[in-house]
Motif scaffolding. Structure first.
Motif, PDB file in Angstrom:
ATOM      1  N   THR A 239       5.729  -8.898   1.038  1.00 26.20           N
ATOM      2  CA  THR A 239       6.794  -9.381   0.163  1.00 26.20           C
ATOM      3  C   THR A 239       7.337  -8.229  -0.677  1.00 26.20           C
ATOM      4  N   GLN A 240       8.402  -8.509  -1.417  1.00 24.06           N
ATOM      5  CA  GLN A 240       8.961  -7.518  -2.338  1.00 24.06           C
ATOM      6  C   GLN A 240       7.946  -7.153  -3.428  1.00 24.06           C
ATOM      7  N   VAL A 241       7.102  -8.105  -3.791  1.00 20.06           N
ATOM      8  CA  VAL A 241       6.084  -7.846  -4.809  1.00 20.06           C
ATOM      9  C   VAL A 241       5.101  -6.791  -4.306  1.00 20.06           C
ATOM     10  N   VAL A 242       4.655  -6.922  -3.053  1.00 19.70           N
ATOM     11  CA  VAL A 242       3.725  -5.961  -2.453  1.00 19.70           C
ATOM     12  C   VAL A 242       4.401  -4.604  -2.273  1.00 19.70           C
ATOM     13  N   ARG A 243       5.648  -4.637  -1.808  1.00 22.03           N
ATOM     14  CA  ARG A 243       6.386  -3.375  -1.648  1.00 22.03           C
ATOM     15  C   ARG A 243       6.485  -2.621  -2.976  1.00 22.03           C
ATOM     16  N   ASN A 244       6.790  -3.341  -4.042  1.00 24.71           N
ATOM     17  CA  ASN A 244       6.911  -2.741  -5.370  1.00 24.71           C
ATOM     18  C   ASN A 244       5.579  -2.119  -5.812  1.00 24.71           C
ATOM     19  N   THR A 245       4.479  -2.804  -5.541  1.00 25.91           N
ATOM     20  CA  THR A 245       3.153  -2.313  -5.944  1.00 25.91           C
ATOM     21  C   THR A 245       2.755  -1.072  -5.146  1.00 25.91           C
ATOM     22  N   ILE A 246       2.991  -1.090  -3.829  1.00 21.68           N
ATOM     23  CA  ILE A 246       2.659   0.070  -2.992  1.00 21.68           C
ATOM     24  C   ILE A 246       3.478   1.287  -3.417  1.00 21.68           C
ATOM     25  N   SER A 247       4.747   1.061  -3.723  1.00 21.61           N
ATOM     26  CA  SER A 247       5.614   2.159  -4.167  1.00 21.61           C
ATOM     27  C   SER A 247       5.057   2.809  -5.422  1.00 21.61           C
ATOM     28  N   TYR A 248       4.598   1.974  -6.362  1.00 24.14           N
ATOM     29  CA  TYR A 248       4.033   2.512  -7.607  1.00 24.14           C
ATOM     30  C   TYR A 248       2.711   3.231  -7.339  1.00 24.14           C
ATOM     31  N   ALA A 249       1.873   2.659  -6.482  1.00 25.67           N
ATOM     32  CA  ALA A 249       0.579   3.270  -6.164  1.00 25.67           C
ATOM     33  C   ALA A 249       0.754   4.638  -5.510  1.00 25.67           C
ATOM     34  N   GLN A 250       1.749   4.760  -4.629  1.00 24.87           N
ATOM     35  CA  GLN A 250       1.977   6.035  -3.933  1.00 24.87           C
ATOM     36  C   GLN A 250       2.417   7.149  -4.883  1.00 24.87           C
ATOM     37  N   SER A 251       2.957   6.771  -6.042  1.00 31.91           N
ATOM     38  CA  SER A 251       3.332   7.783  -7.029  1.00 31.91           C
ATOM     39  C   SER A 251       2.126   8.318  -7.784  1.00 31.91           C
ATOM     40  N   LEU A 252       0.968   7.651  -7.647  1.00 31.46           N
ATOM     41  CA  LEU A 252      -0.230   8.025  -8.399  1.00 31.46           C
ATOM     42  C   LEU A 252      -1.313   8.652  -7.530  1.00 31.46           C
ATOM     43  N   SER A 253      -1.392   8.243  -6.258  1.00 39.00           N
ATOM     44  CA  SER A 253      -2.499   8.712  -5.419  1.00 39.00           C
ATOM     45  C   SER A 253      -2.115   8.634  -3.943  1.00 39.00           C
ATOM     46  N   ASP A 254      -2.782   9.455  -3.129  1.00 41.84           N
ATOM     47  CA  ASP A 254      -2.599   9.392  -1.681  1.00 41.84           C
ATOM     48  C   ASP A 254      -3.657   8.529  -1.013  1.00 41.84           C
ATOM     49  N   ASP A 255      -4.708   8.202  -1.772  1.00 43.37           N
ATOM     50  CA  ASP A 255      -5.827   7.438  -1.215  1.00 43.37           C
ATOM     51  C   ASP A 255      -5.655   5.966  -1.587  1.00 43.37           C
ATOM     52  N   ILE A 256      -4.906   5.235  -0.742  1.00 42.84           N
ATOM     53  CA  ILE A 256      -4.569   3.838  -1.022  1.00 42.84           C
ATOM     54  C   ILE A 256      -4.977   2.980   0.155  1.00 42.84           C
ATOM     55  N   VAL A 257      -5.534   1.791  -0.155  1.00 43.49           N
ATOM     56  CA  VAL A 257      -5.874   0.860   0.904  1.00 43.49           C
ATOM     57  C   VAL A 257      -5.450  -0.537   0.473  1.00 43.49           C
ATOM     58  N   ALA A 258      -4.778  -1.265   1.363  1.00 38.96           N
ATOM     59  CA  ALA A 258      -4.404  -2.652   1.107  1.00 38.96           C
ATOM     60  C   ALA A 258      -5.446  -3.556   1.746  1.00 38.96           C
ATOM     61  N   VAL A 259      -5.763  -4.657   1.055  1.00 42.95           N
ATOM     62  CA  VAL A 259      -6.798  -5.568   1.544  1.00 42.95           C
ATOM     63  C   VAL A 259      -6.216  -6.975   1.646  1.00 42.95           C
ATOM     64  N   TYR A 260      -6.360  -7.572   2.820  1.00 46.65           N
ATOM     65  CA  TYR A 260      -5.886  -8.929   3.053  1.00 46.65           C
ATOM     66  C   TYR A 260      -7.078  -9.812   3.397  1.00 46.65           C
ATOM     67  N   VAL A 261      -7.201 -10.955   2.724  1.00 44.64           N
ATOM     68  CA  VAL A 261      -8.285 -11.905   2.987  1.00 44.64           C
ATOM     69  C   VAL A 261      -7.687 -13.118   3.694  1.00 44.64           C
ATOM     70  N   GLY A 262      -8.127 -13.359   4.943  1.00 47.07           N
ATOM     71  CA  GLY A 262      -7.645 -14.500   5.710  1.00 47.07           C
ATOM     72  C   GLY A 262      -8.720 -15.529   5.935  1.00 47.07           C
ATOM     73  N   PHE A 263      -8.292 -16.763   6.298  1.00 41.46           N
ATOM     74  CA  PHE A 263      -9.251 -17.845   6.469  1.00 41.46           C
ATOM     75  C   PHE A 263      -9.533 -18.157   7.938  1.00 41.46           C
ATOM     76  N   ASP A 264      -8.700 -17.634   8.868  1.00 37.07           N
ATOM     77  CA  ASP A 264      -8.979 -17.830  10.290  1.00 37.07           C
ATOM     78  C   ASP A 264      -8.447 -16.633  11.079  1.00 37.07           C
ATOM     79  N   GLU A 265      -8.907 -16.476  12.315  1.00 34.30           N
ATOM     80  CA  GLU A 265      -8.589 -15.293  13.125  1.00 34.30           C
ATOM     81  C   GLU A 265      -7.093 -15.193  13.430  1.00 34.30           C
ATOM     82  N   GLU A 266      -6.457 -16.316  13.704  1.00 36.89           N
ATOM     83  CA  GLU A 266      -5.028 -16.303  14.043  1.00 36.89           C
ATOM     84  C   GLU A 266      -4.198 -15.799  12.862  1.00 36.89           C
TER      85      GLU A 266
END
Length: 605
Positions: free
Chosen positions: A483-510
């Protein structure tokens, strides 16, 4: 909307340099700080009569010598607190005197007693004001709790507007009350001297069967409730204009003279007119009715009496916040009590006092008589400790002419100690809770102080050796989708560090597979880690992942969890969304080595 309502109720914010304009003249200070003491005229005599009537109407003549004994104690207290004003011009009264001369623990007993007393002052005053209203209008008797609560709310708002503004408003009813009482005294005295008193006064000086020293002491201690509020001037010296100690001392003397004349005169009139206490009508109401009849003057006296009893609580609203400020400054109360509000008053103390006194009214169901003994104990414990502290001060410092002040304080201490013991013995069933409540207050003071000392110890640094430690940063971004919210957060994080990881928690394999495919297509330049939650919890799998990252990197890097969050345009829109970010943040706050950052994205509609 809330801001507009606040401005309407308490007025515009004031600049800090306007504080000097908030100081009180003697005329205004007398109204604000003596309303409690002066109002006690309305019930002081009645408390004496309530004890004596248990033996019979013939015993009511004892109220005269007892009233003169109370007047003598008032004189001693006024002289004693006048000395306190000059010895401790910064204010604080019994708390500062006891702490300085008898130690911190004794000072806390005095300070805690005063705080309790001020809460009781508001409750007793509003209850007594309600009693005066219901004496004139008995149909309102069943609504006395609601009337008292409305009084407290009004005073709280009035004091939030600032001490000068409240003093200007309160000055008129206080002086109207003084005028009304002197009108009653003059009218009653004239009727008596001209032989127009038709009531039969109890025979003076006749021994009454059943009278004991214990009963007389109990009546005396009850009458000493008329002395409540005497210490308020010495507590609030900083509220006076310069020279503050001199103005405070003059105000104290004027208050003592007015109070003494009114109290002894009401006692004499009650005796002359053969007044006995009634459950549904106050003594002042009975005297006014006997002197003037139930005409316009009677209702005027009742109106200003109920008003002064209601406004007597304002003494507590002036003194409580200042005492709470001093205890907070010494790190025995939370820092919030040191904060000045928009109108330069200690608004948190004012609000706290209003809330707790209202709760007390609800619990006691507005019964003044049940509150007064506890109220008096809260006054006489600080009285005794203050006199003892001043005695030690004179003995230790021995300034020129110290012997006479020492004698005055000694007499005051012995008298107030005796009254305190009488209250404890004769009214134990009504004051026993002070033995639970006061230790609880002192314990709370100690725990607050311990917290602040622990905090200072942990936050203190050595300026020569404790330098900031430079580390890298690993940023973990929890994502619920692309979403735009995630894009905005990643953009800000990239201005601070190169070591960034996004984490997604799902409830099923599909669900997880679709997220991985969309992420790969989007390719924001940040690696995505997907986690499977078998129990539909987002926080638990994410926490375990953060543990893994922290274990691998804690020696060299900071671990920062950067939480994307959108901010809705309307407050009620929040009710339509799961507050996962709030839950995650609340959980992570307990983690020692994890930093938390929220990156807001503001919605436009």
């Amino acid at each position: 909307m809330v801001t507009k309502l606040k401005r309407f109720l308490i007025g515009r914010p004031m600049k800090t340099d306007e504080l000097t304009e908030e100081k009180l003249s003697k005329l205004k200070a007398l109204a604000v700080l003596s309303s409690d003491a002066l109002s006690s005229v309305a019930y002081g005599t009645e408390q004496i009569l309530l004890v004596l009537i248990t033996v019979g109407a013939a015993a009511l003549w004892y109220s005269i010598p007892i009233s003169f004994a109370v007047l003598g104690l008032l004189t001693v207290l006024i002289l004693s607190y006048r000395q306190t004003i000059y010895a401790y011009p910064t204010g604080g009264g019994a708390y500062i005197v006891a702490k300085d001369n008898l130690g911190t623990s004794v000072g806390l007993v005095a300070g805690g007693s005063l705080l309790v007393d001020y809460i009781l002052t508001v409750a007793v005053s509003s209850s007594a004001g309600t009693d005066a209203i219901t004496s004139a209008f008995p149909t309102f008797h069943e609504h006395r709790v609601m009337i008292a609560l409305l009084m407290i709310l009004t005073l709280t708002i009035l004091n939030l507007r600032g001490i000068t503004e409240s003093a200007t408003i309160l000055m008129y009813p206080v002086y109207l009350f003084v005028f009304a009482v002197f009108l009653l005294i003059i009218g009653g005295g004239y009727q008596w001297m001209t032989g127009n008193v038709h009531a039969q006064a109890p025979a003076y000086g006749v021994a009454v069967p059943g009278i004991t020293l214990f009963l007389l002491l109990k009546a005396f201690s009850s009458g000493c409730s008329a002395l409540t509020g005497v210490e308020a001037v010495s507590n609030a010296i900083p509220n006076f204009r310069d020279s503050a100690p001199r103005n405070a001392a003059i105000t104290l003397i004027i208050m003592g003279v007015i109070l003494g004349i009114m109290f002894i005169s009401i006692s004499l009139l009650a005796y002359v007119y053969g007044i006995a206490p009634k459950a549904d009508e106050t003594v002042v109401s009975q005297i006014a009715s006997a002197v003037f009849g139930r005409g316009i003057i009677y209702y005027f006296i009742q109106a200003v009496t109920s008003l002064i009893l209601f406004l007597a609580a304002n003494t507590a609203f002036a003194a409580f916040p200042l005492l709470a400020f001093m205890l907070s400054k010494d790190r025995f109360l939370p820092n919030m009590f040191m904060v000045r509000g928009d109108r330069l008053g200690f608004s948190n103390g004012i609000i706290f006092l209003g809330i707790f006194s209202a709760l007390l009214i609800i619990v006691s169901e507005g019964d003044t008589e049940n509150l007064i003994p506890l109220y008096a104990i809260g006054v006489f414990v600080p009285f005794t400790l203050s006199q003892t502290g001043m005695m030690k001060r004179w003995i230790t410092k021995k300034p020129a002419g110290w012997l006479l002040p020492f004698v005055i304080n000694t007499v005051g201490m012995l008298t107030t100690l005796t009254i305190t013991l009488i209250f404890l013995i004769t009214k134990f069933s009504q004051v026993w809770m002070i033995f639970l409540f006061l230790p609880a207050v002192i314990f709370a003071f100690k725990k607050v102080n311990q917290h602040y000392r622990d905090l200072a110890e942990q936050l203190r640094i050595d300026l020569s050796t404790d330098k900031p430690e430079k580390k890298g940063s690993v940023i973990v971004i929890p994502v619920a989708g692309i979403t735009q919210v995630v894009r905005n957060t990643i953009s800000y994080a990239q201005s601070l560090s190169d070591d960034i990881v996004a984490v997604y928690v799902g409830f099923d394999e599909e669900e997880i597979k679709k997220m991985e495919e969309k992420w790969e297509e989007w390719n924001p330049g940040v690696r995505l880690i997907t986690l499977r939650s078998r129990y539909r919890s987002i926080v638990r799998p994410l926490s375990k992942f953060i543990d893994t990252v922290e274990w691998k990197t804690s020696a060299t890097d900071h671990v920062t969890v950067m939480i994307p969050q959108f901010i809705t345009k309307r407050w009620w829109h929040n009710l339509l969304h799961n507050q996962t970010s709030l839950l995650l943040r609340a959980y992570l706050f307990a983690r020692q080595d994890v930093k938390i950052t929220t990156v807001p994205y503001r919605l436009k509609k």
